[in-house]
Design a protein around this motif. Structure first.
Motif, PDB file in Angstrom:
ATOM      1  N   GLN A  12       0.825  -1.203   0.000  1.00  0.00           N
ATOM      2  CA  GLN A  12       0.000   0.000   0.000  1.00  0.00           C
ATOM      3  C   GLN A  12       0.861   1.255   0.000  1.00  0.00           C
ATOM      4  N   SER A  70       1.220   4.225  -2.808  1.00  0.00           N
ATOM      5  CA  SER A  70       0.967   5.621  -2.459  1.00  0.00           C
ATOM      6  C   SER A  70       2.125   6.510  -2.907  1.00  0.00           C
ATOM      7  N   ASP A 113      -9.156  -5.440  -2.588  1.00  0.00           N
ATOM      8  CA  ASP A 113      -8.091  -4.818  -1.797  1.00  0.00           C
ATOM      9  C   ASP A 113      -7.285  -3.838  -2.656  1.00  0.00           C
ATOM     10  N   TRP A 149      -6.848   0.226  -2.028  1.00  0.00           N
ATOM     11  CA  TRP A 149      -5.544   0.879  -1.916  1.00  0.00           C
ATOM     12  C   TRP A 149      -5.423   2.022  -2.927  1.00  0.00           C
TER      13      TRP A 149
END
Length: 469
Positions: A18, A22, A313, A317
């Protein structure tokens, strides 16, 4: 030998998938982000593009993003952009393995190239030298001043600082970290194979730079006691060299789409993300409900359910990372506009010194986050569209003004000078001192060179010629 067990406490950063995503989203410019989202929407059926006006879920994502911002703030900062040495010593910075587009800054690309060959110690000093170069690759201060400053940054390696500068000067990008145009051109000439012409060209650059600038070949030949044809050949060789260590070439065919828009209304400056470059995606509500309803099912559908759960998922994210990116970009732009209001109101001369660290403190994040979010991002203002990085400015040594502001002042004074009596560098320094800006004559000469403006005597010879700025 006696065996012993010893416990060591080591602080590190756990780069989860994650967090990696990002960081990657943070670095993407508008075109890269658009392509990334298009590919993800095609691959993941649980995602859909959010229609304009549907802001409720996005607001919730942005609030969550603020709470999670510290996750990437602990990462080591990129040394060149933050103005410090390369952090981490000999340790492996895992963020360097994150895929991403090459930097638009040629100095950063040079550092990345040197990292393949240079050791960590020399790379830190190279980054420091490049930190003190302007956009065209020239040193912003004299070598003596920078060596004194470098002694504080690298007290244990002070004797090697000039050695590293010479390696940069004569390395893969010859001329970079040069003091002036003469040193830059001599470094390029050193690589030339024609020793006869090279020797004469070196003499011209070292002894007769004013005559070279005046294009007076006959006077050059007389001063050097050389045949005029030989001198002309050496001058022709010099003219094949780059005028600056780093050439910043325009890209007329590339359309710049601003990531942020700033405008003046109601007596204040306002900032907003360009919705065209800040697309939003969301998880399809019916898909999420369907997966939640089948959470307890097993058997033959277990494998397909696991695949869908993985896609869910991934979608979560992405939505979260996108909200974090947009929130960070907007808050950074707001601080930049707030700090540089005078520049937007009055122009280049009013720009104030501003560093990554100051902006990072204002938004409560790390310098590395600010470095990543401003890289390759553009802002549209009434003064034009330009990179967010332009709103940062280096403080002039020993003064309270930015170097770029002083350069603009020098340009204004020269443009308004009498054609028959152009201002010498020391006169310009005196005029600036009357305005409360005290700079040395050599600093004026440096900024004049950066503006591609000749010395006073050259301007007097061609009073009607328009000077490049």
């Amino acid at each position: 030998m006696k065996a012993a067990i010893r416990a060591n406490l080591v602080q590190g950063v756990n780069l989860t998938p994650q967090l990696l995503q990002s960081i990657r989203l943070l670095q993407l410019n508008s075109l890269q982000l658009e392509q990334e989202l298009r590919q993800t929407l095609e691959r993941n059926p649980l995602l859909e593009q959010e229609e304009p006006g549907d802001d409720a879920k996005a607001s919730g994502d942005a609030d969550s993003a603020t709470l999670e911002a510290a996750a990437w703030d602990e990462l080591p900062e990129p040394s060149f952009l933050s103005g410090g040495g390369i952090a981490g010593g000999d340790g492996d910075d895992a963020t360097l393995r994150i895929a991403g587009q090459a930097s638009s800054d040629p100095r950063v690309r040079l550092l990345e190239q040197l990292a393949l060959q240079w050791n960590q110690r020399d790379l830190e000093m190279a980054a420091w030298w490049l930190d003190h170069c302007d956009d065209r690759g020239y040193l912003e201060h004299s070598v003596a001043e920078l060596l004194a400053l470098g002694a504080q940054a690298f007290p244990q390696w002070v004797d090697d600082l000039e050695v590293v500068r010479q390696r940069l000067l004569h390395g893969d990008c010859p001329g970079v970290a040069a003091v002036d145009a003469g040193e830059c051109l001599r470094a390029q000439l050193a690589l030339h194979t024609d020793c006869g012409l090279r020797t004469l060209a070196m003499r011209i650059l070292g002894e007769q730079l004013p005559l070279l600038a005046a294009h007076d070949d006959a006077a050059l030949a007389a001063a050097l006691d050389e045949d005029i044809e030989h001198v002309r050949a050496a001058v022709a060789l010099i003219l094949t060299l780059r005028a600056h260590p780093i050439e910043i070439l325009p890209e007329p065919d590339t359309a710049v789409v601003p990531d942020v828009v700033a405008w003046h209304a109601g007596g204040a400056w306002r900032v907003a993300l360009n919705q065209r470059t800040a697309p939003r995606v969301r998880i399809a509500a019916h898909c999420e409900r369907a997966l939640a309803g089948n959470a307890g099912s097993h058997g033959g559908n277990a494998s397909s359910h696991a695949v869908l759960r993985g896609l869910l998922d991934e979608a979560r994210w992405l939505v979260r990372g996108l909200a974090m990116r947009n929130d960070t970009l907007l808050r950074t732009a707001q601080v930049l506009i707030e700090r540089q209001r005078a520049f937007l109101d009055r122009g280049e001369e009013a720009i104030v010194p501003l560093t990554l660290n100051e902006v990072a403190e204002a938004i409560g994040m790390h310098e590395s986050t600010v470095s990543r979010i401003v890289n390759g991002k553009y802002i549209q203002t009434p003064r034009g569209t330009f990179e967010l990085k332009r709103l940062f400015a280096v403080r002039l040594e020993g003064a309270e003004v930015a170097g770029s502001a002083v350069r603009a002042m020098v340009k204004r004074l020269i443009e308004s000078e009498p054609a028959a009596a152009p201002l010498a560098d020391d006169v310009i320094a005196g005029l600036l001192a009357r305005q409360g800006v005290r700079v040395a004559r050599r600093t004026v000469a440096k900024y004049r060179d950066q503006l591609s403006i000749g010395p006073a005597r050259a301007r007097q010879r061609l009073p009607g010629r328009a000077m490049a700025g």
